[in-house]
Design a protein around this motif. Structure first.
Motif, PDB file in Angstrom:
ATOM      1  N   ILE A   1      14.550  -0.725  -0.251  1.00  0.00           N
ATOM      2  CA  ILE A   1      13.114  -0.866  -0.496  1.00  0.00           C
ATOM      3  C   ILE A   1      12.947  -1.666  -1.784  1.00  0.00           C
ATOM      4  O   ILE A   1      13.448  -1.260  -2.840  1.00  0.00           O
ATOM      5  CB  ILE A   1      12.424   0.502  -0.631  1.00  0.00           C
ATOM      6  N   ASP A   2      12.282  -2.776  -1.695  1.00  0.00           N
ATOM      7  CA  ASP A   2      12.031  -3.612  -2.871  1.00  0.00           C
ATOM      8  C   ASP A   2      11.103  -2.859  -3.820  1.00  0.00           C
ATOM      9  O   ASP A   2       9.986  -2.474  -3.442  1.00  0.00           O
ATOM     10  CB  ASP A   2      11.395  -4.942  -2.448  1.00  0.00           C
ATOM     11  N   ARG A   3      11.569  -2.636  -5.063  1.00  0.00           N
ATOM     12  CA  ARG A   3      10.813  -1.820  -6.015  1.00  0.00           C
ATOM     13  C   ARG A   3       9.523  -2.504  -6.466  1.00  0.00           C
ATOM     14  O   ARG A   3       8.620  -1.814  -6.971  1.00  0.00           O
ATOM     15  CB  ARG A   3      11.662  -1.526  -7.242  1.00  0.00           C
ATOM     16  N   ASP A   4       9.418  -3.799  -6.303  1.00  0.00           N
ATOM     17  CA  ASP A   4       8.220  -4.532  -6.747  1.00  0.00           C
ATOM     18  C   ASP A   4       7.215  -4.727  -5.616  1.00  0.00           C
ATOM     19  O   ASP A   4       6.021  -4.435  -5.767  1.00  0.00           O
ATOM     20  CB  ASP A   4       8.614  -5.892  -7.324  1.00  0.00           C
ATOM     21  N   THR A   5       7.709  -5.180  -4.480  1.00  0.00           N
ATOM     22  CA  THR A   5       6.792  -5.508  -3.385  1.00  0.00           C
ATOM     23  C   THR A   5       6.647  -4.393  -2.359  1.00  0.00           C
ATOM     24  O   THR A   5       5.690  -4.378  -1.574  1.00  0.00           O
ATOM     25  CB  THR A   5       7.281  -6.774  -2.664  1.00  0.00           C
ATOM     26  N   GLY A   6       7.610  -3.474  -2.324  1.00  0.00           N
ATOM     27  CA  GLY A   6       7.574  -2.418  -1.319  1.00  0.00           C
ATOM     28  C   GLY A   6       8.128  -2.837   0.022  1.00  0.00           C
ATOM     29  O   GLY A   6       8.088  -2.057   0.988  1.00  0.00           O
ATOM     30  N   ALA A   7       8.671  -4.065   0.126  1.00  0.00           N
ATOM     31  CA  ALA A   7       9.232  -4.551   1.390  1.00  0.00           C
ATOM     32  C   ALA A   7      10.454  -3.718   1.758  1.00  0.00           C
ATOM     33  O   ALA A   7      11.291  -3.382   0.909  1.00  0.00           O
ATOM     34  CB  ALA A   7       9.591  -6.025   1.271  1.00  0.00           C
ATOM     35  N   ILE A   8      10.596  -3.395   3.050  1.00  0.00           N
ATOM     36  CA  ILE A   8      11.687  -2.550   3.534  1.00  0.00           C
ATOM     37  C   ILE A   8      12.584  -3.376   4.445  1.00  0.00           C
ATOM     38  O   ILE A   8      12.099  -4.085   5.340  1.00  0.00           O
ATOM     39  CB  ILE A   8      11.129  -1.325   4.308  1.00  0.00           C
TER      40      ILE A   8
ATOM     41  N   ALA B   1       8.339   4.458   7.899  1.00  0.00           N
ATOM     42  CA  ALA B   1       8.604   4.754   6.494  1.00  0.00           C
ATOM     43  C   ALA B   1       7.586   5.751   5.941  1.00  0.00           C
ATOM     44  O   ALA B   1       7.932   6.670   5.187  1.00  0.00           O
ATOM     45  CB  ALA B   1       8.585   3.465   5.679  1.00  0.00           C
ATOM     46  N   ALA B   2       6.328   5.589   6.320  1.00  0.00           N
ATOM     47  CA  ALA B   2       5.294   6.509   5.852  1.00  0.00           C
ATOM     48  C   ALA B   2       5.531   7.924   6.375  1.00  0.00           C
ATOM     49  O   ALA B   2       5.366   8.912   5.650  1.00  0.00           O
ATOM     50  CB  ALA B   2       3.920   6.002   6.297  1.00  0.00           C
ATOM     51  N   HIS B   3       5.952   8.020   7.636  1.00  0.00           N
ATOM     52  CA  HIS B   3       6.249   9.329   8.224  1.00  0.00           C
ATOM     53  C   HIS B   3       7.430   9.989   7.518  1.00  0.00           C
ATOM     54  O   HIS B   3       7.389  11.179   7.187  1.00  0.00           O
ATOM     55  CB  HIS B   3       6.541   9.164   9.718  1.00  0.00           C
ATOM     56  N   GLN B   4       8.494   9.223   7.277  1.00  0.00           N
ATOM     57  CA  GLN B   4       9.677   9.760   6.605  1.00  0.00           C
ATOM     58  C   GLN B   4       9.356  10.100   5.157  1.00  0.00           C
ATOM     59  O   GLN B   4       9.884  11.078   4.620  1.00  0.00           O
ATOM     60  CB  GLN B   4      10.817   8.743   6.644  1.00  0.00           C
ATOM     61  N   ALA B   5       8.495   9.296   4.523  1.00  0.00           N
ATOM     62  CA  ALA B   5       8.148   9.561   3.127  1.00  0.00           C
ATOM     63  C   ALA B   5       7.504  10.927   2.983  1.00  0.00           C
ATOM     64  O   ALA B   5       7.767  11.663   2.019  1.00  0.00           O
ATOM     65  CB  ALA B   5       7.210   8.473   2.617  1.00  0.00           C
TER      66      ALA B   5
ATOM     67  N   ASN C   1       0.827  -1.209   0.000  1.00  0.00           N
ATOM     68  CA  ASN C   1       0.000   0.000   0.000  1.00  0.00           C
ATOM     69  C   ASN C   1       0.862   1.261   0.000  1.00  0.00           C
ATOM     70  O   ASN C   1       0.539   2.251  -0.654  1.00  0.00           O
ATOM     71  CB  ASN C   1      -0.933  -0.001   1.208  1.00  0.00           C
ATOM     72  N   LEU C   2       1.959   1.209   0.785  1.00  0.00           N
ATOM     73  CA  LEU C   2       2.875   2.342   0.832  1.00  0.00           C
ATOM     74  C   LEU C   2       3.488   2.580  -0.549  1.00  0.00           C
ATOM     75  O   LEU C   2       3.600   3.722  -1.006  1.00  0.00           O
ATOM     76  CB  LEU C   2       3.975   2.086   1.865  1.00  0.00           C
ATOM     77  N   MET C   3       3.871   1.505  -1.221  1.00  0.00           N
ATOM     78  CA  MET C   3       4.492   1.617  -2.536  1.00  0.00           C
ATOM     79  C   MET C   3       3.526   2.236  -3.547  1.00  0.00           C
ATOM     80  O   MET C   3       3.893   3.111  -4.338  1.00  0.00           O
ATOM     81  CB  MET C   3       4.924   0.219  -3.005  1.00  0.00           C
ATOM     82  N   MET C   4       2.285   1.804  -3.510  1.00  0.00           N
ATOM     83  CA  MET C   4       1.281   2.339  -4.426  1.00  0.00           C
ATOM     84  C   MET C   4       1.029   3.823  -4.143  1.00  0.00           C
ATOM     85  O   MET C   4       0.872   4.634  -5.068  1.00  0.00           O
ATOM     86  CB  MET C   4      -0.016   1.544  -4.290  1.00  0.00           C
ATOM     87  N   ALA C   5       1.015   4.164  -2.859  1.00  0.00           N
ATOM     88  CA  ALA C   5       0.806   5.572  -2.483  1.00  0.00           C
ATOM     89  C   ALA C   5       1.963   6.443  -2.957  1.00  0.00           C
ATOM     90  O   ALA C   5       1.756   7.564  -3.441  1.00  0.00           O
ATOM     91  CB  ALA C   5       0.638   5.676  -0.968  1.00  0.00           C
ATOM     92  N   LEU C   6       3.185   5.940  -2.817  1.00  0.00           N
ATOM     93  CA  LEU C   6       4.356   6.696  -3.255  1.00  0.00           C
ATOM     94  C   LEU C   6       4.332   6.933  -4.765  1.00  0.00           C
ATOM     95  O   LEU C   6       4.654   8.030  -5.244  1.00  0.00           O
ATOM     96  CB  LEU C   6       5.645   5.968  -2.856  1.00  0.00           C
TER      97      LEU C   6
ATOM     98  N   SER D   1      16.974   8.657   3.847  1.00  0.00           N
ATOM     99  CA  SER D   1      16.338   9.265   5.004  1.00  0.00           C
ATOM    100  C   SER D   1      16.036   8.221   6.089  1.00  0.00           C
ATOM    101  O   SER D   1      16.254   8.465   7.287  1.00  0.00           O
ATOM    102  CB  SER D   1      15.048   9.965   4.577  1.00  0.00           C
ATOM    103  N   LEU D   2      15.546   7.053   5.670  1.00  0.00           N
ATOM    104  CA  LEU D   2      15.236   5.993   6.631  1.00  0.00           C
ATOM    105  C   LEU D   2      16.491   5.464   7.310  1.00  0.00           C
ATOM    106  O   LEU D   2      16.468   5.101   8.497  1.00  0.00           O
ATOM    107  CB  LEU D   2      14.504   4.849   5.928  1.00  0.00           C
ATOM    108  N   ALA D   3      17.610   5.426   6.574  1.00  0.00           N
ATOM    109  CA  ALA D   3      18.868   4.940   7.160  1.00  0.00           C
ATOM    110  C   ALA D   3      19.264   5.810   8.352  1.00  0.00           C
ATOM    111  O   ALA D   3      19.622   5.308   9.427  1.00  0.00           O
ATOM    112  CB  ALA D   3      19.970   4.924   6.104  1.00  0.00           C
ATOM    113  N   GLY D   4      19.187   7.124   8.168  1.00  0.00           N
ATOM    114  CA  GLY D   4      19.524   8.020   9.274  1.00  0.00           C
ATOM    115  C   GLY D   4      18.543   7.900  10.421  1.00  0.00           C
ATOM    116  O   GLY D   4      18.926   7.944  11.604  1.00  0.00           O
ATOM    117  N   ALA D   5      17.261   7.746  10.076  1.00  0.00           N
ATOM    118  CA  ALA D   5      16.243   7.635  11.124  1.00  0.00           C
ATOM    119  C   ALA D   5      16.421   6.361  11.943  1.00  0.00           C
ATOM    120  O   ALA D   5      16.296   6.381  13.181  1.00  0.00           O
ATOM    121  CB  ALA D   5      14.857   7.666  10.495  1.00  0.00           C
TER     122      ALA D   5
END
Length: 410
Positions: free
Chosen positions: A50-57, A95-99, A5-10, A31-35
């Motif tokens: 971040i997996d470009r297909d599944t959105g897995a982090i 991830a959603a917050h950082q995005a 869902n996050l991937m689709m939103a992005l 950004s997530l690395a620093g967080a």
């Protein structure tokens, strides 16, 4: 599912905001690395993918290889690391917050880049807009719905004060790329001589069409400017064109500059004539040019000395800026003592270099325009003077004819 869902939103946001999707994901990983370094309190740096297909982090801690020789390693030799998976539960929430933060940052940067691309070729242009707010050290001018320009204190005449929604014209002096959110990309000026030039281009069609040319400008913003003009047509008076009917054109420029006085000077290839004209309204008796030192020694009558120099030297200073010559002004007596002339009486025979129109206005005062080359009148009064001369000649001819008839009868 949350990651998908996050991937689709992005992707949807990237398309909507005009942001490159892959650049967005790269920035989000950084950004997530620093967080996560701060959140997980890791001893070492970490890497996020971040997996470009599944959105897995996935989050990996980078543990330096203990066998890597940090002391003797070559400059181009990359250190090696062991990656340890430290991916926490519920990672998509952070991830959603950082995005959101990354997207806002990228949108601001895209806006600044768009403004830069739009205005970089407009340095030297005049633009206008309302004053958004004004402080002692700067003012913000709104150029369009999402574009603002900064008018620094150094670029603002001392006699000008602005209020909210005052609409003013400004001259673009600098367009810069910046990553600071509170730093303007466009710097404008109200003191630049180019502002005077652009205002005349608007008010004088002959300048906009290239028939009349502004050759040089000397300006002390808010107080006085001198503008040297020439014409590409012999029958067109450049000074009269800039002054306009009843002074309307130059009056509009003066109004926009809030009362700044403007002297319009006819340009001449002759340094002697140009310097003499530039010192207007003073009347000059002689100009002696020294090419080696690029100095113009100007001689004036005693009653013209203070007028030629001007208050606090302003008239002479502006004339020097306008002509590019160093100007040294002396009275007749001072010039004679300095050996620039044989004696004062000899100087009196030279006559004054009077470049001012000799016509009188309706109020009885002498016209302040410069006379056209080879004429005693400016472009405004020359036609009427010729008509008056023709009428006078016609009357004389009639009188002569009448006298001749009377003599014949006698």
């Amino acid at each position: 599912m949350a990651e998908m869902n996050l991937m689709m939103a992005l992707k949807e946001i990237a398309d909507e905001r005009g942001i490159d999707e892959y650049e967005l994901l790269d920035r989000l990983e950084q950004s997530l690395a620093g967080a996560y370094e701060r959140t997980l309190r890791l001893e070492n740096d970490c890497r996020v993918t971040i997996d470009r297909d599944t959105g897995a982090i996935y989050v990996y801690e980078l543990i330096p290889d203990p066998d890597f020789d940090w002391v003797n390693a070559a400059e181009d030799e990359e250190p090696t690391y062991e990656e340890r998976d430290v991916t926490p539960d519920g990672i998509s929430r952070l991830a959603a917050h950082q995005a959101k933060s990354v997207i806002n940052s990228m949108v601001r940067e895209a806006k600044r880049e768009r403004i830069f691309d739009e205005y970089i070729d407009r340095v030297g242009d005049m633009v206008s807009g309302p004053v958004q707010h004004s402080r002692s050290n700067f003012s913000i001018i709104k150029l369009s719905d999402d574009v603002e320009a900064e008018l620094p204190e150094r670029e603002r005449p001392n006699n000008e004060r602005y209020h909210h929604n005052d609409r003013i014209k400004v001259y673009i002096t600098e367009v810069r790329q910046t990553r600071k959110a509170n730093e303007a990309s466009i710097i404008v000026s109200r003191k630049h001589p180019g502002l005077v030039k652009r205002l005349f281009e608007i008010e004088v069609p002959e300048i906009a069409d290239g028939i009349v040319e502004i050759r040089s400008i000397a300006r002390e913003a808010g107080v006085r400017s001198k503008v040297a003009v020439s014409s590409r047509q012999d029958n067109l008076d450049p000074v009269g064109a800039c002054v306009g009917p009843a002074g309307s054109r130059v009056r509009n420029v003066v109004h926009e500059l809030r009362g700044e006085r403007i002297d319009i000077i006819p340009f001449s290839e002759s340094p002697t004539e140009f310097v003499a004209s530039a010192l207007s309204p003073a009347k000059v008796q002689r100009v002696i040019i020294d090419e080696d030192t690029r100095t113009a020694n100007v001689i004036v009558a005693p009653d013209q000395l203070s007028l030629a120099i001007g208050k606090e030297g302003q008239n002479a200073r502006l004339a020097a800026q306008l002509t590019g010559w160093r100007i040294d002004i002396k009275s007749l007596e001072m010039a004679s003592a300095a050996g620039l002339t044989p004696d004062v009486t000899a100087m009196e025979d030279l006559g004054e270099i009077d470049t001012q129109c000799i016509a009188e206005n309706a109020d009885g005062h002498r016209c302040r325009n410069h006379a056209r080359p080879g004429s005693q009148y400016c472009g405004v009064h020359e036609k009427s003077a010729k008509k008056a001369a023709k009428k006078s000649t016609g009357k004389d001819d009639k009188n002569k004819a009448a006298k001749a008839k009377t003599n014949e009868k006698a």
